[in-house]
Design a protein around this motif. Sequence first.
Motif, PDB file in Angstrom:
ATOM      1  N   VAL A   1       8.801  19.553  -1.067  1.00 44.08           N
ATOM      2  CA  VAL A   1       9.141  18.263  -0.456  1.00 44.08           C
ATOM      3  C   VAL A   1       8.949  17.194  -1.520  1.00 44.08           C
ATOM      4  N   VAL A   2       9.949  16.328  -1.679  1.00 47.27           N
ATOM      5  CA  VAL A   2       9.882  15.262  -2.689  1.00 47.27           C
ATOM      6  C   VAL A   2      10.031  13.914  -1.997  1.00 47.27           C
ATOM      7  N   ASN A   3       9.066  13.032  -2.190  1.00 49.08           N
ATOM      8  CA  ASN A   3       9.165  11.674  -1.659  1.00 49.08           C
ATOM      9  C   ASN A   3       9.749  10.739  -2.709  1.00 49.08           C
ATOM     10  N   THR A   4      10.912  10.152  -2.396  1.00 45.63           N
ATOM     11  CA  THR A   4      11.516   9.161  -3.291  1.00 45.63           C
ATOM     12  C   THR A   4      11.469   7.756  -2.696  1.00 45.63           C
ATOM     13  N   THR A   5      10.817   7.606  -1.535  1.00 48.64           N
ATOM     14  CA  THR A   5      10.704   6.287  -0.911  1.00 48.64           C
ATOM     15  C   THR A   5       9.493   5.552  -1.490  1.00 48.64           C
ATOM     16  N   PRO A   6       9.424   4.220  -1.306  1.00 47.09           N
ATOM     17  CA  PRO A   6       8.239   3.483  -1.767  1.00 47.09           C
ATOM     18  C   PRO A   6       7.084   3.508  -0.770  1.00 47.09           C
ATOM     19  N   VAL A   7       7.235   4.227   0.326  1.00 45.88           N
ATOM     20  CA  VAL A   7       6.183   4.259   1.350  1.00 45.88           C
ATOM     21  C   VAL A   7       4.924   4.910   0.786  1.00 45.88           C
ATOM     22  N   GLY A   8       3.815   4.170   0.808  1.00 41.82           N
ATOM     23  CA  GLY A   8       2.554   4.648   0.276  1.00 41.82           C
ATOM     24  C   GLY A   8       2.204   4.067  -1.076  1.00 41.82           C
ATOM     25  N   MET A   9       3.116   3.259  -1.652  1.00 40.07           N
ATOM     26  CA  MET A   9       2.841   2.642  -2.950  1.00 40.07           C
ATOM     27  C   MET A   9       1.847   1.503  -2.791  1.00 40.07           C
ATOM     28  N   ALA A  10       0.880   1.424  -3.684  1.00 40.87           N
ATOM     29  CA  ALA A  10      -0.098   0.344  -3.645  1.00 40.87           C
ATOM     30  C   ALA A  10       0.599  -0.988  -3.892  1.00 40.87           C
ATOM     31  N   SER A  11       0.182  -2.016  -3.153  1.00 45.02           N
ATOM     32  CA  SER A  11       0.778  -3.344  -3.296  1.00 45.02           C
ATOM     33  C   SER A  11      -0.300  -4.404  -3.139  1.00 45.02           C
ATOM     34  N   PRO A  12      -0.424  -5.343  -4.109  1.00 41.73           N
ATOM     35  CA  PRO A  12      -1.424  -6.404  -3.971  1.00 41.73           C
ATOM     36  C   PRO A  12      -1.115  -7.346  -2.812  1.00 41.73           C
TER      37      PRO A  12
ATOM     38  N   PRO B   1      -1.168   4.422  -5.469  1.00 38.88           N
ATOM     39  CA  PRO B   1      -2.432   4.957  -5.987  1.00 38.88           C
ATOM     40  C   PRO B   1      -2.276   6.433  -6.398  1.00 38.88           C
ATOM     41  N   ARG B   2      -3.314   6.939  -6.974  1.00 41.95           N
ATOM     42  CA  ARG B   2      -3.318   8.323  -7.429  1.00 41.95           C
ATOM     43  C   ARG B   2      -4.566   9.016  -6.892  1.00 41.95           C
ATOM     44  N   PRO B   3      -4.476   9.885  -5.888  1.00 43.20           N
ATOM     45  CA  PRO B   3      -3.253  10.350  -5.252  1.00 43.20           C
ATOM     46  C   PRO B   3      -2.798   9.412  -4.135  1.00 43.20           C
TER      47      PRO B   3
ATOM     48  N   ARG C   1      -1.415   8.677  -0.238  1.00 40.98           N
ATOM     49  CA  ARG C   1      -1.840   9.198   1.065  1.00 40.98           C
ATOM     50  C   ARG C   1      -1.087  10.484   1.405  1.00 40.98           C
ATOM     51  N   LEU C   2       0.210  10.534   1.087  1.00 41.03           N
ATOM     52  CA  LEU C   2       1.001  11.738   1.343  1.00 41.03           C
ATOM     53  C   LEU C   2       0.402  12.943   0.628  1.00 41.03           C
ATOM     54  N   LEU C   3       0.047  12.778  -0.640  1.00 45.31           N
ATOM     55  CA  LEU C   3      -0.496  13.908  -1.393  1.00 45.31           C
ATOM     56  C   LEU C   3      -1.900  14.280  -0.928  1.00 45.31           C
ATOM     57  N   GLN C   4      -2.678  13.289  -0.506  1.00 47.26           N
ATOM     58  CA  GLN C   4      -3.997  13.586   0.055  1.00 47.26           C
ATOM     59  C   GLN C   4      -3.860  14.481   1.285  1.00 47.26           C
ATOM     60  N   LEU C   5      -2.968  14.088   2.198  1.00 49.62           N
ATOM     61  CA  LEU C   5      -2.770  14.858   3.433  1.00 49.62           C
ATOM     62  C   LEU C   5      -2.224  16.249   3.119  1.00 49.62           C
ATOM     63  N   ALA C   6      -1.295  16.332   2.180  1.00 47.09           N
ATOM     64  CA  ALA C   6      -0.694  17.621   1.845  1.00 47.09           C
ATOM     65  C   ALA C   6      -1.715  18.553   1.206  1.00 47.09           C
ATOM     66  N   THR C   7      -2.542  18.018   0.315  1.00 46.03           N
ATOM     67  CA  THR C   7      -3.572  18.832  -0.338  1.00 46.03           C
ATOM     68  C   THR C   7      -4.586  19.339   0.678  1.00 46.03           C
ATOM     69  N   ASN C   8      -4.958  18.480   1.610  1.00 44.86           N
ATOM     70  CA  ASN C   8      -5.900  18.886   2.666  1.00 44.86           C
ATOM     71  C   ASN C   8      -5.322  20.000   3.529  1.00 44.86           C
ATOM     72  N   HIS C   9      -4.004  20.032   3.627  1.00 44.30           N
ATOM     73  CA  HIS C   9      -3.336  21.072   4.422  1.00 44.30           C
ATOM     74  C   HIS C   9      -3.197  22.384   3.644  1.00 44.30           C
ATOM     75  N   GLY C  10      -3.453  22.356   2.353  1.00 45.95           N
ATOM     76  CA  GLY C  10      -3.331  23.568   1.547  1.00 45.95           C
ATOM     77  C   GLY C  10      -2.091  23.618   0.681  1.00 45.95           C
ATOM     78  N   CYS C  11      -1.372  22.493   0.606  1.00 46.31           N
ATOM     79  CA  CYS C  11      -0.194  22.433  -0.257  1.00 46.31           C
ATOM     80  C   CYS C  11      -0.609  22.117  -1.695  1.00 46.31           C
TER      81      CYS C  11
ATOM     82  N   LEU D   1      -2.188   3.065   2.324  1.00 44.48           N
ATOM     83  CA  LEU D   1      -2.671   3.953   3.380  1.00 44.48           C
ATOM     84  C   LEU D   1      -1.531   4.601   4.155  1.00 44.48           C
ATOM     85  N   ALA D   2      -0.287   4.173   3.857  1.00 47.02           N
ATOM     86  CA  ALA D   2       0.876   4.693   4.581  1.00 47.02           C
ATOM     87  C   ALA D   2       1.364   5.999   3.968  1.00 47.02           C
ATOM     88  N   SER D   3       2.058   6.765   4.790  1.00 48.70           N
ATOM     89  CA  SER D   3       2.652   8.020   4.335  1.00 48.70           C
ATOM     90  C   SER D   3       4.032   8.156   4.977  1.00 48.70           C
TER      91      SER D   3
END
Length: 299
Positions: free
Chosen positions: A201-212, A244-246, A248-258, A219-221
């Motif tokens: 799965v590849v995310n190309t949207t800006p959803v989850g990008m840090a913004s001042p 941010p790095r990672p 939120r999407l990658l945090q959730l995916a890693t927690n799931h075992g991806c 916190l979005a995914s």
Amino acid sequence: MTSPGTIGASTALVGLLGDPVHHSLSPALQNAALSAMELDWVFLAMPTPADQLSSVLKGLEAIGCRGLNVTIPHKQTVAALCKTLSPLAQRLGAVNVLVPHADGGWFGTNTDVEGFCRPLRDAESSWNKRRALVLGCGGSARAVVAGLIELGCSCIEIAGRRNEALIAFQRECLDWAPQLKTVCLSDEASLATSLEQADLVVNTTPVGMASPNDPNAALASPLSPNLIGRLKQESWVYDIIYTPRPTRLLQLATNHGCRSIDGLEMLVQQGAAALRLWSGRDDVPVAAMRDAALQQLTT
């Protein structure tokens, strides 16, 4: 010639055009490379509103700018402002690198495909016959789809919020990506099926990008925890965002075992490819670029 790392009357300009560009790591990694290569150039991130893009390009050409990266939201619109396009950029309808044309104007090309593919090739020896789901249908998605085809993926689906945009994307890519299928993010049943079958799965949207401007943006995914739960464990999730790095999407995916990949290496590799085009040199110090980007992220 000015000493590396200093700016003088002979210093040439390269840079990044986009809106916004305040978050970009490109200045850090490119200036590190320019210093290591002893090039009397400086790389600047230049915020460019859409209605000023043409004027900015003409002005930069007039002052002898040596090359440009182009980012959101200009990757598609800048193509029409180029004198010539590479076959890849013409096929994708998306440009992320501009090189001064010998006869004036700009030559537009795309190094996002090269940057996107490199981490996947490092992660797996073969992607042949794999199934991939791409989130988003903007300019970056075109490069990602082209990369997935180059890697040999047998099934590629594009997921987006609006059916009209998905149909338009599919139509625009029909000549070079006839195998492309679509799924609407609002159709959770179909989306869940696609996720269950996906190897990548590849995310190309800006959803989850840090913004001042929005402290909650990071916190979005693009996928809810329930949908991420439909993924196969050991599948890959690749987010082209690197702040941010990672994410939120990658945090959730890693927690799931991806297994996960973020966008930092894509940024480094596409930037290195761009610098080779601008300088005409092959000795681009990729490791120095990566180190500078990592250091910037931790400061």
